[in-house]
Design a protein around this motif. Structure first.
Motif, PDB file in Angstrom:
ATOM      1  N   MET A   1       0.837  -1.205   0.000  1.00  0.00           N
ATOM      2  CA  MET A   1       0.000   0.000   0.000  1.00  0.00           C
ATOM      3  C   MET A   1       0.871   1.253   0.000  1.00  0.00           C
ATOM      4  O   MET A   1       1.790   1.353   0.815  1.00  0.00           O
ATOM      5  CB  MET A   1      -0.869   0.030   1.250  1.00  0.00           C
ATOM      6  CG  MET A   1      -2.273  -0.406   0.985  1.00  0.00           C
ATOM      7  SD  MET A   1      -3.249  -0.324   2.483  1.00  0.00           S
ATOM      8  CE  MET A   1      -4.502  -1.541   2.103  1.00  0.00           C
ATOM      9  N   THR A   2       0.580   2.190  -0.869  1.00  0.00           N
ATOM     10  CA  THR A   2       1.369   3.410  -0.897  1.00  0.00           C
ATOM     11  C   THR A   2       0.838   4.375   0.158  1.00  0.00           C
ATOM     12  O   THR A   2      -0.358   4.441   0.411  1.00  0.00           O
ATOM     13  CB  THR A   2       1.273   4.073  -2.277  1.00  0.00           C
ATOM     14  OG1 THR A   2      -0.098   4.085  -2.630  1.00  0.00           O
ATOM     15  CG2 THR A   2       2.087   3.323  -3.312  1.00  0.00           C
ATOM     16  N   ALA A   3       1.747   5.137   0.751  1.00  0.00           N
ATOM     17  CA  ALA A   3       1.331   6.023   1.837  1.00  0.00           C
ATOM     18  C   ALA A   3       2.189   7.275   1.862  1.00  0.00           C
ATOM     19  O   ALA A   3       3.282   7.320   1.287  1.00  0.00           O
ATOM     20  CB  ALA A   3       1.452   5.291   3.168  1.00  0.00           C
ATOM     21  N   ALA A   4       1.670   8.295   2.523  1.00  0.00           N
ATOM     22  CA  ALA A   4       2.424   9.531   2.731  1.00  0.00           C
ATOM     23  C   ALA A   4       1.937  10.135   4.039  1.00  0.00           C
ATOM     24  O   ALA A   4       0.939   9.692   4.617  1.00  0.00           O
ATOM     25  CB  ALA A   4       2.183  10.496   1.576  1.00  0.00           C
ATOM     26  N   ILE A   5       2.647  11.146   4.519  1.00  0.00           N
ATOM     27  CA  ILE A   5       2.242  11.805   5.765  1.00  0.00           C
ATOM     28  C   ILE A   5       2.167  13.310   5.551  1.00  0.00           C
ATOM     29  O   ILE A   5       2.968  13.886   4.819  1.00  0.00           O
ATOM     30  CB  ILE A   5       3.182  11.431   6.944  1.00  0.00           C
ATOM     31  CG1 ILE A   5       2.694  12.068   8.251  1.00  0.00           C
ATOM     32  CG2 ILE A   5       4.635  11.802   6.668  1.00  0.00           C
ATOM     33  CD1 ILE A   5       3.251  11.404   9.495  1.00  0.00           C
ATOM     34  N   SER A   6       1.165  13.921   6.176  1.00  0.00           N
ATOM     35  CA  SER A   6       0.987  15.365   6.051  1.00  0.00           C
ATOM     36  C   SER A   6       0.448  15.921   7.373  1.00  0.00           C
ATOM     37  O   SER A   6       0.500  15.251   8.399  1.00  0.00           O
ATOM     38  CB  SER A   6       0.020  15.649   4.886  1.00  0.00           C
ATOM     39  OG  SER A   6       0.021  17.020   4.602  1.00  0.00           O
ATOM     40  N   THR A   7      -0.056  17.137   7.301  1.00  0.00           N
ATOM     41  CA  THR A   7      -0.671  17.753   8.484  1.00  0.00           C
ATOM     42  C   THR A   7      -2.135  18.011   8.155  1.00  0.00           C
ATOM     43  O   THR A   7      -2.587  17.721   7.057  1.00  0.00           O
ATOM     44  CB  THR A   7      -0.002  19.104   8.795  1.00  0.00           C
ATOM     45  OG1 THR A   7      -0.102  19.896   7.602  1.00  0.00           O
ATOM     46  CG2 THR A   7       1.442  18.954   9.202  1.00  0.00           C
ATOM     47  N   THR A   8      -2.859  18.608   9.090  1.00  0.00           N
ATOM     48  CA  THR A   8      -4.229  19.020   8.778  1.00  0.00           C
ATOM     49  C   THR A   8      -4.160  20.171   7.773  1.00  0.00           C
ATOM     50  O   THR A   8      -3.144  20.862   7.665  1.00  0.00           O
ATOM     51  CB  THR A   8      -4.965  19.506  10.041  1.00  0.00           C
ATOM     52  OG1 THR A   8      -4.086  20.382  10.730  1.00  0.00           O
ATOM     53  CG2 THR A   8      -5.336  18.365  10.950  1.00  0.00           C
ATOM     54  N   GLY A   9      -5.263  20.377   7.059  1.00  0.00           N
ATOM     55  CA  GLY A   9      -5.263  21.373   5.991  1.00  0.00           C
ATOM     56  C   GLY A   9      -5.248  22.811   6.470  1.00  0.00           C
ATOM     57  O   GLY A   9      -4.748  23.700   5.793  1.00  0.00           O
ATOM     58  N   ARG A  10      -5.835  23.069   7.602  1.00  0.00           N
ATOM     59  CA  ARG A  10      -5.910  24.434   8.116  1.00  0.00           C
ATOM     60  C   ARG A  10      -5.295  24.503   9.494  1.00  0.00           C
ATOM     61  O   ARG A  10      -5.307  23.539  10.236  1.00  0.00           O
ATOM     62  CB  ARG A  10      -7.378  24.841   8.302  1.00  0.00           C
ATOM     63  CG  ARG A  10      -8.073  25.139   7.019  1.00  0.00           C
ATOM     64  CD  ARG A  10      -9.557  25.016   7.267  1.00  0.00           C
ATOM     65  NE  ARG A  10     -10.205  24.698   6.005  1.00  0.00           N
ATOM     66  CZ  ARG A  10     -11.064  25.499   5.415  1.00  0.00           C
ATOM     67  NH1 ARG A  10     -11.405  26.625   5.964  1.00  0.00           N
ATOM     68  NH2 ARG A  10     -11.603  25.161   4.266  1.00  0.00           N
ATOM     69  N   ARG A  11      -4.847  25.646   9.841  1.00  0.00           N
ATOM     70  CA  ARG A  11      -4.340  25.939  11.182  1.00  0.00           C
ATOM     71  C   ARG A  11      -3.385  24.866  11.714  1.00  0.00           C
ATOM     72  O   ARG A  11      -3.489  24.433  12.852  1.00  0.00           O
ATOM     73  CB  ARG A  11      -5.514  26.123  12.161  1.00  0.00           C
ATOM     74  CG  ARG A  11      -6.185  27.465  11.971  1.00  0.00           C
ATOM     75  CD  ARG A  11      -7.273  27.660  12.956  1.00  0.00           C
ATOM     76  NE  ARG A  11      -8.476  26.941  12.542  1.00  0.00           N
ATOM     77  CZ  ARG A  11      -9.440  26.537  13.332  1.00  0.00           C
ATOM     78  NH1 ARG A  11      -9.365  26.761  14.600  1.00  0.00           N
ATOM     79  NH2 ARG A  11     -10.495  25.942  12.869  1.00  0.00           N
ATOM     80  N   PHE A  12      -2.516  24.360  10.839  1.00  0.00           N
ATOM     81  CA  PHE A  12      -1.552  23.386  11.363  1.00  0.00           C
ATOM     82  C   PHE A  12      -0.423  24.155  12.058  1.00  0.00           C
ATOM     83  O   PHE A  12      -0.057  25.242  11.647  1.00  0.00           O
ATOM     84  CB  PHE A  12      -1.017  22.475  10.265  1.00  0.00           C
ATOM     85  CG  PHE A  12      -0.497  23.188   9.060  1.00  0.00           C
ATOM     86  CD1 PHE A  12      -1.284  23.339   7.942  1.00  0.00           C
ATOM     87  CD2 PHE A  12       0.790  23.715   9.058  1.00  0.00           C
ATOM     88  CE1 PHE A  12      -0.817  24.001   6.826  1.00  0.00           C
ATOM     89  CE2 PHE A  12       1.275  24.358   7.950  1.00  0.00           C
ATOM     90  CZ  PHE A  12       0.458  24.518   6.828  1.00  0.00           C
TER      91      PHE A  12
END
Ligand SMILES: C[S@@+](CC[C@H](N)C(=O)[O-])C[C@H]1O[C@@H](n2cnc3c(N)ncnc32)[C@H](O)[C@@H]1O
Length: 260
Positions: A1-12
């Motif tokens: 399974m391909t995956a990535a990591i990010s933050t929330t879209g607003r107010r991170f």
């Protein structure tokens, strides 16, 4: 399974960006700087089915079946029952006492590990294994960083050692009689769909049945008991040599016990 990591879209916050970057490195997956894209847009743009999100200082795994996150409340009622002396079927099946060591082979969302950790107390030891590296990361990070409901739960969470590993590999690497209890709570052969909290786990968890080889290794590694949780009508108990059962009369869950 391909995956990535990010933050929330607003107010991170910068802390969440830092957390996402650290975990990206730890897990060997790309970090995506988020603007205002939705998770769906991120999935499409980056061709990922799984997106980890650093959110309010914790990790959430966005799966096609919903969000998987750590929630200490799952163990709340069970700890309360133990405090009130009302017992817990899993603790009874394991015959847990203060100071014991438990190997939880199937950590999942971590509720059973918290209950076991509370039952063995500060002198005991719980090691929890989870084969899915992102599940291990989300729940392991939650156990280590989220606030418990109260001091006892908090301490029980912090004492759990989490490893991302296949239980058979791990068991084979352990000396004889190195844990008091070895515990398995595999994905049920016939799932109880009312266990809605497991929904985000269903699509990504390892569903392979427990093998007789794993039980033989567990018997070698355990000093006191091997315990298997399954659907009360499951044929797995018989197949794997569990003859003693613990569980509520009307409960749809049973704990099979092997005394070693
Ligand atoms: C039903 S869940 C466990 C739920 C857990 N007892 C709780 O309290 O949340 C089973 C978990 O075991 C994991 N698992 C299955 N096979 C495994 C293996 N060979 N090694 C380690 N983990 C495994 C699955 O990925 C899944 O997350």
């Amino acid at each position: 399974m391909t995956a990535a990591i990010s933050t929330t879209g607003r107010r991170f916050s910068p802390e969440n960006v830092r957390l996402a970057k650290v975990m990206a490195q730890e897990l060997g997956i790309p970090y995506i700087a988020r603007n205002r894209e939705s998770i769906e847009e991120l999935r499409e743009q980056h061709g990922c089915s799984l997106i980890l999100v650093a959110k309010r200082g914790l990790l959430v795994l966005d799966t096609p079946d919903g969000e998987l996150f750590f929630h200490p409340n799952m163990a709340h009622l069970r700890l309360k029952n133990l405090r009130l002396g009302e017992g817990d079927h899993m603790v009874t099946a394991m015959d847990l006492r203060a100071g014991m060591s438990v190997l939880d082979c199937t950590m999942g969302l971590g509720a059973d590990a918290i209950v076991a950790s509370y039952a063995v107390g500060s002198g005991g030891k719980v090691t929890a294994l989870e084969i899915h590296p992102f599940v291990a990361a989300v729940i392991g990070y939650g156990l280590g960083h989220s606030l418990g409901d109260n001091y006892d739960m908090h301490e029980a969470m912090r004492r759990i050692r989490v490893l991302s590993a296949d239980y058979l590999d791990f068991l084979c690497s352990q000396p004889d009689r190195s844990f008091d209890v070895v515990y398995f709570d595999p994905m049920f052969r016939h799932p109880l769909m009312e266990s809605a909290n497991l929904n985000p786990l269903r699509g990504i968890a390892d569903h392979r049945p427990v093998s007789p080889e794993a039980i033989a290794e567990a018997r070698r590694v355990a000093r006191h008991r091997v315990v298997l949780k399954e659907n009360s009508r499951s044929m797995e108990f018989e197949r794997l040599g569990f003859t003693e059962m613990v569980g509520g009369k009307y409960s749809r869950i049973r704990y099979g016990v092997i005394k070693v």
